[in-house]
Motif scaffolding. Sequence first.
Motif, PDB file in Angstrom:
ATOM      1  N   HIS A 142     -52.791 -36.556  18.432  1.00 10.29           N
ATOM      2  CA  HIS A 142     -53.731 -36.796  17.488  1.00 10.29           C
ATOM      3  C   HIS A 142     -53.910 -35.627  16.528  1.00 10.29           C
ATOM      4  CE1 HIS A 142     -56.090 -39.431  20.003  1.00 10.29           C
ATOM      5  NE2 HIS A 142     -55.505 -38.854  21.047  1.00 10.29           N
ATOM      6  N   GLY A 143     -54.619 -35.787  15.433  1.00 13.97           N
ATOM      7  CA  GLY A 143     -54.441 -34.656  14.335  1.00 13.97           C
ATOM      8  C   GLY A 143     -55.342 -35.037  13.316  1.00 13.97           C
ATOM      9  N   GLY A 144     -55.871 -34.165  12.563  1.00 14.70           N
ATOM     10  CA  GLY A 144     -56.765 -34.298  11.406  1.00 14.70           C
ATOM     11  C   GLY A 144     -57.707 -33.112  11.132  1.00 14.70           C
ATOM     12  N   HIS A 145     -58.552 -33.506  10.394  1.00 14.58           N
ATOM     13  CA  HIS A 145     -59.726 -32.329  10.169  1.00 14.58           C
ATOM     14  C   HIS A 145     -60.572 -32.384  11.347  1.00 14.58           C
ATOM     15  CE1 HIS A 145     -62.584 -30.260   7.850  1.00 14.58           C
ATOM     16  NE2 HIS A 145     -63.704 -31.272   8.112  1.00 14.58           N
ATOM     17  N   LEU A 146     -60.238 -30.941  11.751  1.00 12.99           N
ATOM     18  CA  LEU A 146     -61.102 -30.856  13.116  1.00 12.99           C
ATOM     19  C   LEU A 146     -62.479 -30.014  12.781  1.00 12.99           C
ATOM     20  CD1 LEU A 146     -61.154 -30.517  16.130  1.00 12.99           C
ATOM     21  CD2 LEU A 146     -59.634 -28.295  16.004  1.00 12.99           C
ATOM     22  N   LEU A 147     -63.499 -30.675  13.288  1.00 14.17           N
ATOM     23  CA  LEU A 147     -64.840 -29.966  13.246  1.00 14.17           C
ATOM     24  C   LEU A 147     -65.030 -29.007  14.283  1.00 14.17           C
ATOM     25  CD1 LEU A 147     -66.799 -33.451  12.557  1.00 14.17           C
ATOM     26  CD2 LEU A 147     -65.816 -31.938  10.937  1.00 14.17           C
ATOM     27  N   LEU A 148     -64.976 -27.564  13.840  1.00 13.39           N
ATOM     28  CA  LEU A 148     -64.900 -26.724  14.789  1.00 13.39           C
ATOM     29  C   LEU A 148     -66.204 -26.530  15.628  1.00 13.39           C
ATOM     30  CD1 LEU A 148     -62.656 -23.966  12.766  1.00 13.39           C
ATOM     31  CD2 LEU A 148     -61.982 -25.315  14.772  1.00 13.39           C
ATOM     32  N   ASP A 149     -67.274 -27.040  14.870  1.00 12.62           N
ATOM     33  CA  ASP A 149     -68.673 -26.944  15.478  1.00 12.62           C
ATOM     34  C   ASP A 149     -68.685 -27.920  16.538  1.00 12.62           C
ATOM     35  OD1 ASP A 149     -69.722 -24.678  14.092  1.00 12.62           O
ATOM     36  OD2 ASP A 149     -69.864 -25.871  12.325  1.00 12.62           O
ATOM     37  N   THR A 150     -67.818 -28.647  16.704  1.00 15.34           N
ATOM     38  CA  THR A 150     -67.786 -29.831  17.907  1.00 15.34           C
ATOM     39  C   THR A 150     -66.702 -29.436  19.048  1.00 15.34           C
ATOM     40  OG1 THR A 150     -65.980 -31.135  16.910  1.00 15.34           O
ATOM     41  CG2 THR A 150     -68.346 -31.473  16.270  1.00 15.34           C
ATOM     42  N   VAL A 151     -66.163 -28.603  18.839  1.00 15.37           N
ATOM     43  CA  VAL A 151     -65.141 -28.140  19.781  1.00 15.37           C
ATOM     44  C   VAL A 151     -65.633 -27.308  21.046  1.00 15.37           C
ATOM     45  CG1 VAL A 151     -62.756 -26.830  20.188  1.00 15.37           C
ATOM     46  CG2 VAL A 151     -63.199 -28.280  17.883  1.00 15.37           C
ATOM     47  N   GLU A 152     -65.501 -27.765  22.394  1.00 15.39           N
ATOM     48  CA  GLU A 152     -65.884 -26.982  23.323  1.00 15.39           C
ATOM     49  C   GLU A 152     -64.308 -26.580  24.081  1.00 15.39           C
ATOM     50  OE1 GLU A 152     -68.136 -27.376  27.559  1.00 15.39           O
ATOM     51  OE2 GLU A 152     -68.445 -28.931  26.111  1.00 15.39           O
ATOM     52  N   VAL A 153     -64.304 -25.331  24.149  1.00 19.48           N
ATOM     53  CA  VAL A 153     -63.142 -24.868  24.886  1.00 19.48           C
ATOM     54  C   VAL A 153     -62.971 -25.430  26.208  1.00 19.48           C
ATOM     55  CG1 VAL A 153     -61.905 -22.737  25.569  1.00 19.48           C
ATOM     56  CG2 VAL A 153     -63.319 -22.601  23.661  1.00 19.48           C
ATOM     57  N   GLY A 154     -61.825 -25.729  26.522  1.00 21.26           N
ATOM     58  CA  GLY A 154     -61.413 -26.395  28.045  1.00 21.26           C
ATOM     59  C   GLY A 154     -61.162 -25.358  28.902  1.00 21.26           C
ATOM     60  N   ASP A 155     -60.523 -25.732  29.874  1.00 17.23           N
ATOM     61  CA  ASP A 155     -60.096 -24.633  31.411  1.00 17.23           C
ATOM     62  C   ASP A 155     -59.197 -23.863  30.824  1.00 17.23           C
ATOM     63  OD1 ASP A 155     -61.722 -26.562  32.596  1.00 17.23           O
ATOM     64  OD2 ASP A 155     -60.190 -27.467  33.670  1.00 17.23           O
ATOM     65  N   ASP A 156     -58.219 -23.731  29.895  1.00 21.15           N
ATOM     66  CA  ASP A 156     -57.641 -22.569  29.384  1.00 21.15           C
ATOM     67  C   ASP A 156     -58.482 -21.898  28.186  1.00 21.15           C
ATOM     68  OD1 ASP A 156     -55.583 -23.211  31.274  1.00 21.15           O
ATOM     69  OD2 ASP A 156     -54.857 -24.662  29.996  1.00 21.15           O
ATOM     70  N   PRO A 157     -58.463 -20.635  28.063  1.00 25.00           N
ATOM     71  CA  PRO A 157     -58.884 -20.023  26.856  1.00 25.00           C
ATOM     72  C   PRO A 157     -58.346 -20.443  25.484  1.00 25.00           C
ATOM     73  CG  PRO A 157     -58.552 -18.210  28.740  1.00 25.00           C
ATOM     74  CD  PRO A 157     -57.717 -19.820  29.051  1.00 25.00           C
ATOM     75  N   LEU A 158     -58.931 -20.330  24.385  1.00 21.04           N
ATOM     76  CA  LEU A 158     -58.416 -20.612  23.089  1.00 21.04           C
ATOM     77  C   LEU A 158     -57.977 -19.397  22.315  1.00 21.04           C
ATOM     78  CD1 LEU A 158     -57.654 -22.644  20.951  1.00 21.04           C
ATOM     79  CD2 LEU A 158     -59.923 -22.813  20.506  1.00 21.04           C
ATOM     80  N   ILE A 159     -56.706 -19.268  22.103  1.00 16.98           N
ATOM     81  CA  ILE A 159     -56.500 -17.942  21.265  1.00 16.98           C
ATOM     82  C   ILE A 159     -56.252 -18.283  19.847  1.00 16.98           C
ATOM     83  CG2 ILE A 159     -54.647 -16.293  21.181  1.00 16.98           C
ATOM     84  CD1 ILE A 159     -55.954 -16.577  23.946  1.00 16.98           C
ATOM     85  N   ILE A 160     -57.085 -17.431  18.959  1.00 16.59           N
ATOM     86  CA  ILE A 160     -57.137 -17.817  17.661  1.00 16.59           C
ATOM     87  C   ILE A 160     -56.478 -16.424  16.826  1.00 16.59           C
ATOM     88  CG2 ILE A 160     -58.482 -18.290  15.471  1.00 16.59           C
ATOM     89  CD1 ILE A 160     -60.138 -20.158  17.298  1.00 16.59           C
ATOM     90  N   ARG A 161     -55.816 -16.219  16.131  1.00 20.50           N
ATOM     91  CA  ARG A 161     -55.381 -15.135  15.074  1.00 20.50           C
ATOM     92  C   ARG A 161     -56.026 -15.410  13.464  1.00 20.50           C
ATOM     93  NH1 ARG A 161     -50.989 -11.607  17.048  1.00 20.50           N
ATOM     94  NH2 ARG A 161     -51.573 -10.674  15.140  1.00 20.50           N
ATOM     95  N   LEU A 162     -56.769 -14.483  13.331  1.00 19.26           N
ATOM     96  CA  LEU A 162     -57.369 -14.350  11.912  1.00 19.26           C
ATOM     97  C   LEU A 162     -56.875 -13.373  11.151  1.00 19.26           C
ATOM     98  CD1 LEU A 162     -61.054 -15.351  12.321  1.00 19.26           C
ATOM     99  CD2 LEU A 162     -59.298 -16.980  11.646  1.00 19.26           C
ATOM    100  N   CYS A 163     -56.589 -13.686   9.813  1.00 19.68           N
ATOM    101  CA  CYS A 163     -56.402 -12.487   8.737  1.00 19.68           C
ATOM    102  C   CYS A 163     -57.686 -12.654   7.857  1.00 19.68           C
ATOM    103  CB  CYS A 163     -55.101 -12.990   8.249  1.00 19.68           C
ATOM    104  SG  CYS A 163     -54.918 -11.655   6.821  1.00 19.68           S
ATOM    105  N   LEU A 164     -58.312 -11.547   7.931  1.00 23.89           N
ATOM    106  CA  LEU A 164     -59.627 -11.507   6.833  1.00 23.89           C
ATOM    107  C   LEU A 164     -59.331 -10.679   5.921  1.00 23.89           C
ATOM    108  CD1 LEU A 164     -62.537 -10.801   9.427  1.00 23.89           C
ATOM    109  CD2 LEU A 164     -61.781 -13.072   8.570  1.00 23.89           C
TER     110      LEU A 164
END
Length: 189
Positions: A142-164
Amino acid sequence: MKLTNKTAQAAAGTGFVEVRKFLHAGQQSYPRTLDLEADPAEELRITLQPGSSVGESLRSVLARYGQRGGVGRMCGGTARRLHYHRIEHTGDASRPYDYGPPHVLEGVITFITGAITVGQNQDGKVLLHCHSGFIDGDGALHGGHLLLDTVEVGDDPLIIRLCLFSRGAFVVNSDEETHFSLLHPTPME
């Protein structure tokens, strides 16, 4: 790039997929080069724990850094639930393409990739924009425009790298060509 049927058939055996070209109703603006040179940025590695709300968690982290723009990647992890949109033809000549209704996935969802843009609206409210690819529990892509406010992290932690960015942001402004509201690079103090 638009592939011909013959080229698409030849490419199919090599893993390439035909690319769709979207023509919008507004005045084209090519080359479309918008950029802003920013001072050195801050790199963050964020680990979101199972059950976390991705949008809420990212906003909480970003609140510590003030008004800035940024870009990021989803580097791995799972979700239990999410909503995403895909571009569809509307049949409306003035806005021929728009996001369709949300697709909802639940269960074991594994992220392949995700590109995140941190922006803001005209009032300075943080906006999180993400395009992502993921696999459901049955192995379907699957893929597309993900609505991050609807995403609940599953059993494995979600790793995100940000550059501000230090002194720059992406601010929502209207776009003449697409008739969408897009994030434009903007200098910030």
